[in-house]
Write a protein that holds these residues in place. Structure first.
Motif, mmCIF file in Angstrom:
data_model
loop_
_atom_site.group_PDB
_atom_site.id
_atom_site.type_symbol
_atom_site.label_atom_id
_atom_site.label_comp_id
_atom_site.label_asym_id
_atom_site.label_seq_id
_atom_site.Cartn_x
_atom_site.Cartn_y
_atom_site.Cartn_z
ATOM 1 N N LEU A 113 20.501 28.220 37.503
ATOM 2 C CA LEU A 113 18.991 28.831 37.334
ATOM 3 C C LEU A 113 18.623 27.784 36.501
ATOM 4 O O LEU A 113 19.228 27.633 35.617
ATOM 5 N N ILE A 114 17.494 26.987 37.182
ATOM 6 C CA ILE A 114 16.732 26.880 35.639
ATOM 7 C C ILE A 114 16.218 27.435 35.485
ATOM 8 O O ILE A 114 15.193 27.764 35.876
ATOM 9 N N GLY A 115 16.050 26.876 33.275
ATOM 10 C CA GLY A 115 14.917 28.005 33.076
ATOM 11 C C GLY A 115 15.747 28.332 31.765
ATOM 12 O O GLY A 115 16.714 27.447 31.184
ATOM 13 N N PHE A 116 15.168 28.833 30.305
ATOM 14 C CA PHE A 116 15.683 28.726 29.643
ATOM 15 C C PHE A 116 15.957 30.300 28.830
ATOM 16 O O PHE A 116 15.411 31.452 28.576
ATOM 17 N N PHE A 117 17.541 30.247 28.702
ATOM 18 C CA PHE A 117 18.099 31.970 28.444
ATOM 19 C C PHE A 117 18.281 32.113 27.230
ATOM 20 O O PHE A 117 18.092 33.147 26.653
ATOM 21 N N VAL A 118 17.746 31.341 26.362
ATOM 22 C CA VAL A 118 18.756 30.820 24.767
ATOM 23 C C VAL A 118 18.744 31.747 23.588
ATOM 24 O O VAL A 118 16.758 32.033 23.556
ATOM 25 N N ASN A 119 19.577 32.528 23.169
ATOM 26 C CA ASN A 119 18.719 33.536 22.586
ATOM 27 C C ASN A 119 19.752 33.362 21.267
ATOM 28 O O ASN A 119 20.322 32.829 21.621
ATOM 29 N N THR A 120 19.004 34.462 19.374
ATOM 30 C CA THR A 120 19.593 34.075 18.730
ATOM 31 C C THR A 120 20.319 35.119 17.798
ATOM 32 O O THR A 120 19.393 36.344 18.301
ATOM 33 N N LEU A 121 21.503 34.856 17.358
ATOM 34 C CA LEU A 121 21.546 35.696 17.279
ATOM 35 C C LEU A 121 21.632 35.979 15.744
ATOM 36 O O LEU A 121 22.334 34.637 14.866
ATOM 37 N N ALA A 122 22.476 37.134 14.564
ATOM 38 C CA ALA A 122 21.992 36.867 13.152
ATOM 39 C C ALA A 122 23.779 37.198 13.016
ATOM 40 O O ALA A 122 23.621 38.902 13.090
ATOM 41 N N LEU A 123 24.211 36.522 12.477
ATOM 42 C CA LEU A 123 25.879 36.720 12.442
ATOM 43 C C LEU A 123 25.951 37.189 11.136
ATOM 44 O O LEU A 123 25.445 35.908 9.808
ATOM 45 N N ARG A 124 25.933 38.413 10.285
ATOM 46 C CA ARG A 124 26.518 38.581 8.657
ATOM 47 C C ARG A 124 28.017 38.369 9.206
ATOM 48 O O ARG A 124 29.104 39.140 8.583
ATOM 49 N N LEU A 125 27.929 37.185 7.231
ATOM 50 C CA LEU A 125 29.464 36.758 7.725
ATOM 51 C C LEU A 125 30.214 37.509 6.163
ATOM 52 O O LEU A 125 29.591 37.643 5.100
ATOM 53 N N ASP A 126 30.830 38.583 6.993
ATOM 54 C CA ASP A 126 31.357 38.631 5.625
ATOM 55 C C ASP A 126 32.965 38.412 4.788
ATOM 56 O O ASP A 126 33.974 37.849 5.542
ATOM 57 N N LEU A 127 32.971 37.762 3.744
ATOM 58 C CA LEU A 127 33.675 36.607 2.607
ATOM 59 C C LEU A 127 34.759 37.621 1.607
ATOM 60 O O LEU A 127 34.634 36.790 0.656
ATOM 61 N N SER A 128 34.051 38.575 1.437
ATOM 62 C CA SER A 128 34.736 39.817 0.929
ATOM 63 C C SER A 128 36.380 39.770 0.488
ATOM 64 O O SER A 128 36.873 39.935 1.382
ATOM 65 N N GLY A 129 36.421 39.746 -0.460
ATOM 66 C CA GLY A 129 38.012 40.171 -0.643
ATOM 67 C C GLY A 129 38.672 39.123 -1.113
ATOM 68 O O GLY A 129 39.958 39.612 -0.870
ATOM 69 N N GLU A 130 38.184 37.727 -1.119
ATOM 70 C CA GLU A 130 39.360 36.514 -0.994
ATOM 71 C C GLU A 130 40.708 36.584 -0.109
ATOM 72 O O GLU A 130 41.188 36.489 -0.481
ATOM 73 N N PRO A 131 39.999 36.712 1.290
ATOM 74 C CA PRO A 131 41.604 36.764 2.214
ATOM 75 C C PRO A 131 41.793 35.400 2.365
ATOM 76 O O PRO A 131 41.055 34.279 2.197
ATOM 77 N N ASP A 132 43.047 35.699 3.216
ATOM 78 C CA ASP A 132 43.413 34.309 3.550
ATOM 79 C C ASP A 132 42.727 33.160 5.122
ATOM 80 O O ASP A 132 41.649 34.278 5.222
ATOM 81 N N PHE A 133 43.073 32.336 5.702
ATOM 82 C CA PHE A 133 42.032 31.489 5.888
ATOM 83 C C PHE A 133 42.800 32.520 7.534
ATOM 84 O O PHE A 133 41.588 32.732 8.521
ATOM 85 N N SER A 185 47.036 27.979 6.699
ATOM 86 C CA SER A 185 46.277 29.662 7.169
ATOM 87 C C SER A 185 46.210 30.907 5.869
ATOM 88 O O SER A 185 46.001 31.212 5.997
ATOM 89 N N ASP A 186 47.832 30.373 5.129
ATOM 90 C CA ASP A 186 47.803 31.728 4.545
ATOM 91 C C ASP A 186 47.576 31.623 3.067
ATOM 92 O O ASP A 186 47.361 32.756 2.345
ATOM 93 N N GLU A 187 46.768 30.635 2.944
ATOM 94 C CA GLU A 187 45.890 30.180 1.747
ATOM 95 C C GLU A 187 44.983 30.947 1.612
ATOM 96 O O GLU A 187 44.027 30.966 2.286
ATOM 97 N N ARG A 188 44.661 31.419 0.001
ATOM 98 C CA ARG A 188 43.583 32.095 0.636
ATOM 99 C C ARG A 188 42.136 31.253 0.533
ATOM 100 O O ARG A 188 42.348 30.179 -0.344
#
Length: 318
Positions: free
Chosen positions: A63-83, A204-207
């Motif tokens: 279909l032709i039209g605008f279906f795009v929506n916006t999400l608010a992603l809450r990024l949790d970076l706590s605890g100093e994780p590895d990558f 990837s195992d590096e904090r």
């Protein structure tokens, strides 16, 4: 807006890493974006917007039209994780967010009623977008068409980071608010993003707090160029002699400043000389140690110089 192409080699390493971790390219690139914001701000709880196509049903694909929506992603970076752990965390976050992708962003804002401010987007001020749909070829009778990227000249958010997946490599485009950032800062931000991602997929195992951020030229500038401060110095001259030479050059210049009280080189030298003569009268000379117990004050500097001028060695006492 500033844009640049990521090398094909790094783009391919990101693709291989994503396949190995059973996540999408979007998730890996989002983890890099979150890590960059975390390293820049020191914050562990960051909200980033993201656009989603909204075509979740097969019957609306064409279909032709605008279906795009916006999400608010809450990024949790706590605890100093590895990558690697952060990527898996982002995978869970994305899947949970996509379950609610049909909720209009305006309805979310109306329900939460966040504090609003002029010129600020509600809930988030940075946007992350990943385009992986192939651009359709444009054909007309007797005419060849090319897609040209255009920019409307205005920033919708403080930062809008858009990544497009091409066969030649990932294309990075960063739209920024000129009232907040200058061009040089944004160029470095893109370089730091690539550096972080390169380090993340390779180690990837590096904090995430230990992943490399500076480019090689920046590391050389900080570690070598800025530290190239060596100057010719008369290493065989005694400290008392060097101080006397400075006194002769600038007797009226301020030597010590403390709590609004200033002492010039000439005044400091005269006071130290008087005390040095007194100490010599008490037998202070070479090989004689003199204990010095004092709070941080002008008298402490006077006493230190006087002991040196008398030929002794001062022993600071805590």
């Amino acid at each position: 807006q500033i844009s640049r192409r990521m090398s094909r080699e790094l783009s391919e390493r990101i693709r291989v890493f994503s396949q190995r971790e059973s996540v999408t390219m979007f998730v890996t690139l989002l983890a890099g974006w979150g890590t960059l914001l975390h390293r820049y701000t020191g914050q562990e709880d960051i909200i980033s917007g993201s656009a989603i196509a909204g075509r979740t049903r097969g019957e609306v694909e064409g279909l032709i039209g605008f279906f795009v929506n916006t999400l608010a992603l809450r990024l949790d970076l706590s605890g100093e994780p590895d990558f690697r752990s952060l990527v898996q965390r982002m995978q869970r976050l994305a899947l949970e967010a996509f379950e609610h992708q049909e909720t209009p962003f305006e309805a979310l804002v109306a329900a939460l009623q966040p504090e609003r401010g002029a010129g600020l987007s509600p809930l988030f001020q940075v946007m992350f977008v990943f385009h992986n749909a192939p651009a359709p070829a444009v054909h007309f009778s007797g005419v060849e068409g090319n897609l040209e990227e255009l920019h409307n000249g205005g920033a919708k958010f403080d930062l809008t980071f858009a990544i497009t997946d091409y066969a030649e490599g990932l294309w990075l485009a960063l739209e920024y608010n000129e009232d907040l950032f200058d061009r040089g800062t944004v160029e470095r931000l893109l370089e730091h993003y690539e550096t972080l991602l390169s380090g993340g997929v390779a180690h990837s195992d590096e904090r995430i707090g230990l992943l490399p951020l500076l480019t090689e030229s920046e590391r050389r500038l900080v570690l070598e160029d800025w530290n190239a401060t060596s100057r010719p110095y008369p290493r065989d001259a005694a400290l008392g002699t060097l101080f006397a030479e400075q006194v002769s050059r600038t007797p009226g210049s301020v030597a010590v400043e403390l709590a609004g009280f200033n002492v010039t080189y000439g005044e400091l030298n005269a006071r130290a000389n008087r005390l040095a003569r007194y100490l010599q009268g008490l037998g202070v000379g070479p090989e004689v140690m003199v204990g010095l117990c004092s709070e941080r004050c002008v008298e402490m500097i006077v006493a230190t110089l006087a002991i040196i001028k008398a030929g002794g060695a001062y022993v600071p006492l805590d």
